[in-house]
Motif scaffolding. Structure first.
Motif, PDB file in Angstrom:
ATOM      1  N   MET A   1       0.845  -1.193   0.000  1.00 28.16           N
ATOM      2  CA  MET A   1       0.000   0.000   0.000  1.00 28.16           C
ATOM      3  C   MET A   1       0.880   1.243   0.000  1.00 28.16           C
ATOM      4  O   MET A   1       2.029   1.187  -0.378  1.00 28.16           O
ATOM      5  CB  MET A   1      -0.929  -0.014   1.209  1.00 28.16           C
ATOM      6  CG  MET A   1      -2.019  -1.086   1.152  1.00 28.16           C
ATOM      7  SD  MET A   1      -3.052  -1.095  -0.332  1.00 28.16           S
ATOM      8  CE  MET A   1      -3.963   0.401  -0.137  1.00 28.16           C
ATOM      9  N   THR A   2       0.292   2.338   0.449  1.00 28.14           N
ATOM     10  CA  THR A   2       1.011   3.618   0.350  1.00 28.14           C
ATOM     11  C   THR A   2       1.521   4.126   1.692  1.00 28.14           C
ATOM     12  O   THR A   2       1.961   5.262   1.767  1.00 28.14           O
ATOM     13  CB  THR A   2       0.092   4.687  -0.276  1.00 28.14           C
ATOM     14  OG1 THR A   2      -1.030   4.907   0.583  1.00 28.14           O
ATOM     15  CG2 THR A   2      -0.362   4.311  -1.662  1.00 28.14           C
ATOM     16  N   GLU A   3       1.508   3.306   2.720  1.00 30.25           N
ATOM     17  CA  GLU A   3       1.941   3.786   4.031  1.00 30.25           C
ATOM     18  C   GLU A   3       3.381   4.277   4.018  1.00 30.25           C
ATOM     19  O   GLU A   3       3.744   5.190   4.747  1.00 30.25           O
ATOM     20  CB  GLU A   3       1.792   2.698   5.111  1.00 30.25           C
ATOM     21  CG  GLU A   3       0.373   2.275   5.383  1.00 30.25           C
ATOM     22  CD  GLU A   3      -0.104   1.196   4.412  1.00 30.25           C
ATOM     23  OE1 GLU A   3       0.701   0.385   3.921  1.00 30.25           O
ATOM     24  OE2 GLU A   3      -1.312   1.178   4.137  1.00 30.25           O
ATOM     25  N   ASP A   4       4.231   3.657   3.215  1.00 26.00           N
ATOM     26  CA  ASP A   4       5.635   4.058   3.168  1.00 26.00           C
ATOM     27  C   ASP A   4       5.893   5.147   2.124  1.00 26.00           C
ATOM     28  O   ASP A   4       7.041   5.532   1.893  1.00 26.00           O
ATOM     29  CB  ASP A   4       6.536   2.849   2.921  1.00 26.00           C
ATOM     30  CG  ASP A   4       6.277   2.173   1.586  1.00 26.00           C
ATOM     31  OD1 ASP A   4       5.157   2.306   1.049  1.00 26.00           O
ATOM     32  OD2 ASP A   4       7.196   1.509   1.076  1.00 26.00           O
ATOM     33  N   ILE A   5       4.844   5.648   1.512  1.00 27.11           N
ATOM     34  CA  ILE A   5       4.965   6.735   0.540  1.00 27.11           C
ATOM     35  C   ILE A   5       4.539   8.026   1.226  1.00 27.11           C
ATOM     36  O   ILE A   5       3.455   8.103   1.795  1.00 27.11           O
ATOM     37  CB  ILE A   5       4.092   6.480  -0.697  1.00 27.11           C
ATOM     38  CG1 ILE A   5       4.548   5.206  -1.403  1.00 27.11           C
ATOM     39  CG2 ILE A   5       4.157   7.685  -1.642  1.00 27.11           C
ATOM     40  CD1 ILE A   5       3.643   4.765  -2.541  1.00 27.11           C
ATOM     41  N   ARG A   6       5.410   9.009   1.172  1.00 27.91           N
ATOM     42  CA  ARG A   6       5.064  10.287   1.799  1.00 27.91           C
ATOM     43  C   ARG A   6       4.712  11.304   0.734  1.00 27.91           C
ATOM     44  O   ARG A   6       5.214  11.259  -0.389  1.00 27.91           O
ATOM     45  CB  ARG A   6       6.193  10.792   2.693  1.00 27.91           C
ATOM     46  CG  ARG A   6       7.367  11.368   1.967  1.00 27.91           C
ATOM     47  CD  ARG A   6       8.424  11.877   2.952  1.00 27.91           C
ATOM     48  NE  ARG A   6       9.484  12.556   2.239  1.00 27.91           N
ATOM     49  CZ  ARG A   6       9.757  13.848   2.348  1.00 27.91           C
ATOM     50  NH1 ARG A   6       9.075  14.612   3.169  1.00 27.91           N
ATOM     51  NH2 ARG A   6      10.736  14.393   1.648  1.00 27.91           N
ATOM     52  N   LEU A   7       3.794  12.193   1.100  1.00 30.54           N
ATOM     53  CA  LEU A   7       3.453  13.326   0.251  1.00 30.54           C
ATOM     54  C   LEU A   7       4.123  14.546   0.849  1.00 30.54           C
ATOM     55  O   LEU A   7       3.997  14.799   2.041  1.00 30.54           O
ATOM     56  CB  LEU A   7       1.942  13.547   0.189  1.00 30.54           C
ATOM     57  CG  LEU A   7       1.088  12.400  -0.335  1.00 30.54           C
ATOM     58  CD1 LEU A   7      -0.350  12.868  -0.495  1.00 30.54           C
ATOM     59  CD2 LEU A   7       1.619  11.838  -1.632  1.00 30.54           C
ATOM     60  N   ARG A   8       4.836  15.265   0.039  1.00 28.24           N
ATOM     61  CA  ARG A   8       5.503  16.471   0.491  1.00 28.24           C
ATOM     62  C   ARG A   8       5.215  17.589  -0.487  1.00 28.24           C
ATOM     63  O   ARG A   8       4.772  17.361  -1.619  1.00 28.24           O
ATOM     64  CB  ARG A   8       7.007  16.248   0.622  1.00 28.24           C
ATOM     65  CG  ARG A   8       7.684  15.905  -0.697  1.00 28.24           C
ATOM     66  CD  ARG A   8       9.188  16.039  -0.598  1.00 28.24           C
ATOM     67  NE  ARG A   8       9.851  15.607  -1.805  1.00 28.24           N
ATOM     68  CZ  ARG A   8       9.970  16.339  -2.910  1.00 28.24           C
ATOM     69  NH1 ARG A   8       9.447  17.547  -2.991  1.00 28.24           N
ATOM     70  NH2 ARG A   8      10.611  15.856  -3.965  1.00 28.24           N
ATOM     71  N   ALA A   9       5.477  18.802  -0.052  1.00 25.50           N
ATOM     72  CA  ALA A   9       5.246  19.967  -0.907  1.00 25.50           C
ATOM     73  C   ALA A   9       6.204  19.954  -2.095  1.00 25.50           C
ATOM     74  O   ALA A   9       7.379  19.596  -1.967  1.00 25.50           O
ATOM     75  CB  ALA A   9       5.423  21.249  -0.101  1.00 25.50           C
ATOM     76  N   PHE A  10       5.690  20.330  -3.244  1.00 21.71           N
ATOM     77  CA  PHE A  10       6.503  20.541  -4.434  1.00 21.71           C
ATOM     78  C   PHE A  10       7.536  21.623  -4.157  1.00 21.71           C
ATOM     79  O   PHE A  10       7.245  22.612  -3.481  1.00 21.71           O
ATOM     80  CB  PHE A  10       5.584  20.984  -5.586  1.00 21.71           C
ATOM     81  CG  PHE A  10       6.314  21.575  -6.757  1.00 21.71           C
ATOM     82  CD1 PHE A  10       6.837  20.768  -7.749  1.00 21.71           C
ATOM     83  CD2 PHE A  10       6.495  22.951  -6.854  1.00 21.71           C
ATOM     84  CE1 PHE A  10       7.516  21.321  -8.825  1.00 21.71           C
ATOM     85  CE2 PHE A  10       7.165  23.507  -7.923  1.00 21.71           C
ATOM     86  CZ  PHE A  10       7.677  22.697  -8.907  1.00 21.71           C
ATOM     87  N   THR A  11       8.742  21.440  -4.664  1.00 17.86           N
ATOM     88  CA  THR A  11       9.765  22.479  -4.644  1.00 17.86           C
ATOM     89  C   THR A  11      10.269  22.677  -6.071  1.00 17.86           C
ATOM     90  O   THR A  11      10.063  21.815  -6.943  1.00 17.86           O
ATOM     91  CB  THR A  11      10.961  22.107  -3.738  1.00 17.86           C
ATOM     92  OG1 THR A  11      11.656  20.987  -4.317  1.00 17.86           O
ATOM     93  CG2 THR A  11      10.507  21.783  -2.319  1.00 17.86           C
ATOM     94  N   ALA A  12      10.944  23.772  -6.310  1.00 18.67           N
ATOM     95  CA  ALA A  12      11.460  24.069  -7.646  1.00 18.67           C
ATOM     96  C   ALA A  12      12.380  22.958  -8.158  1.00 18.67           C
ATOM     97  O   ALA A  12      12.476  22.744  -9.371  1.00 18.67           O
ATOM     98  CB  ALA A  12      12.172  25.415  -7.646  1.00 18.67           C
ATOM     99  N   GLU A  13      13.016  22.232  -7.245  1.00 18.16           N
ATOM    100  CA  GLU A  13      13.898  21.134  -7.657  1.00 18.16           C
ATOM    101  C   GLU A  13      13.126  19.973  -8.288  1.00 18.16           C
ATOM    102  O   GLU A  13      13.724  19.099  -8.917  1.00 18.16           O
ATOM    103  CB  GLU A  13      14.716  20.619  -6.458  1.00 18.16           C
ATOM    104  CG  GLU A  13      15.764  21.597  -5.959  1.00 18.16           C
ATOM    105  CD  GLU A  13      15.183  22.736  -5.129  1.00 18.16           C
ATOM    106  OE1 GLU A  13      14.173  22.521  -4.412  1.00 18.16           O
ATOM    107  OE2 GLU A  13      15.721  23.848  -5.217  1.00 18.16           O
ATOM    108  N   ASP A  14      11.811  19.942  -8.113  1.00 23.36           N
ATOM    109  CA  ASP A  14      10.978  18.884  -8.704  1.00 23.36           C
ATOM    110  C   ASP A  14      10.537  19.205 -10.129  1.00 23.36           C
ATOM    111  O   ASP A  14       9.991  18.345 -10.816  1.00 23.36           O
ATOM    112  CB  ASP A  14       9.719  18.672  -7.848  1.00 23.36           C
ATOM    113  CG  ASP A  14      10.041  18.230  -6.444  1.00 23.36           C
ATOM    114  OD1 ASP A  14      10.829  17.272  -6.282  1.00 23.36           O
ATOM    115  OD2 ASP A  14       9.506  18.842  -5.495  1.00 23.36           O
ATOM    116  N   ALA A  15      10.747  20.430 -10.570  1.00 20.73           N
ATOM    117  CA  ALA A  15      10.202  20.886 -11.849  1.00 20.73           C
ATOM    118  C   ALA A  15      10.664  20.027 -13.023  1.00 20.73           C
ATOM    119  O   ALA A  15       9.839  19.580 -13.830  1.00 20.73           O
ATOM    120  CB  ALA A  15      10.550  22.350 -12.085  1.00 20.73           C
TER     121      ALA A  15
END
Length: 161
Positions: A1-15
């Motif tokens: 499942m997704t328990e080990d997946i974290r959601l974090r805020a987008f940063t410019a480094e993700d562009a």
């Protein structure tokens, strides 16, 4: 499942990752041409340069430092938000991550004071469309278009919040 997946805020480094993944996966899966990547780049750049953090947010899903997906809530007027750049990479599909990203984005939109959301997609995105429908979204428009070098059925979906 997704328990080990974290959601974090987008940063410019993700562009660059967002642009590359969208361009590559849509070319592989849908046959999109080279015009799609620059469109995604424009959306990302506009967000990076001008977003209001109280009313707009982007999320990156990751596991052990590997990016697995994205979704953005973008202002589309005083009372309406637009869901953009929703993507789950193939190796993370079927884990419930799309649902988690969608609900996170919708929850943020509600808390930011939006009364409705809309999104644009294509009929060929059957899993995403089923997810939208399962969570109360309604398709309000469908029309044939020639975009990104292919014939598509473009759809608009909306939901009251």
């Amino acid at each position: 499942m997704t328990e080990d997946i974290r959601l974090r805020a987008f940063t410019a480094e993700d562009a660059d990752w967002i642009v590359e993944r969208h361009a590559t996966l849509y070319a592989q899966d849908e046959g999109f041409d080279g015009t799609f990547g620059p469109l995604v780049r424009g959306i990302v750049n506009a967000y990076t340069d001008h977003h209001d953090p109280k009313r707009e947010q982007g999320w990156i899903a990751e596991r052990e430092g590997a990016r697995l997906g994205s979704v953005f809530c973008i202002r589309h007027g005083e009372t309406e938000a637009k869901l953009r750049l929703f993507l789950v990479v193939p190796e993370a599909r079927g884990l419930g991550l799309g649902r988690r990203l969608l609900l996170t984005c919708m929850d943020f939109a509600r808390k930011a004071g939006y009364r409705r959301m809309q999104l644009w997609t294509h009929e060929s995105h059957k899993a995403a469309c089923a997810l939208y429908h399962a969570h109360g979204w309604t398709m309000t428009q469908a029309k044939p278009v020639k975009s990104f070098g292919v014939d598509l059925i473009e759809q608009c979906w909306e939901i009251p919040l």
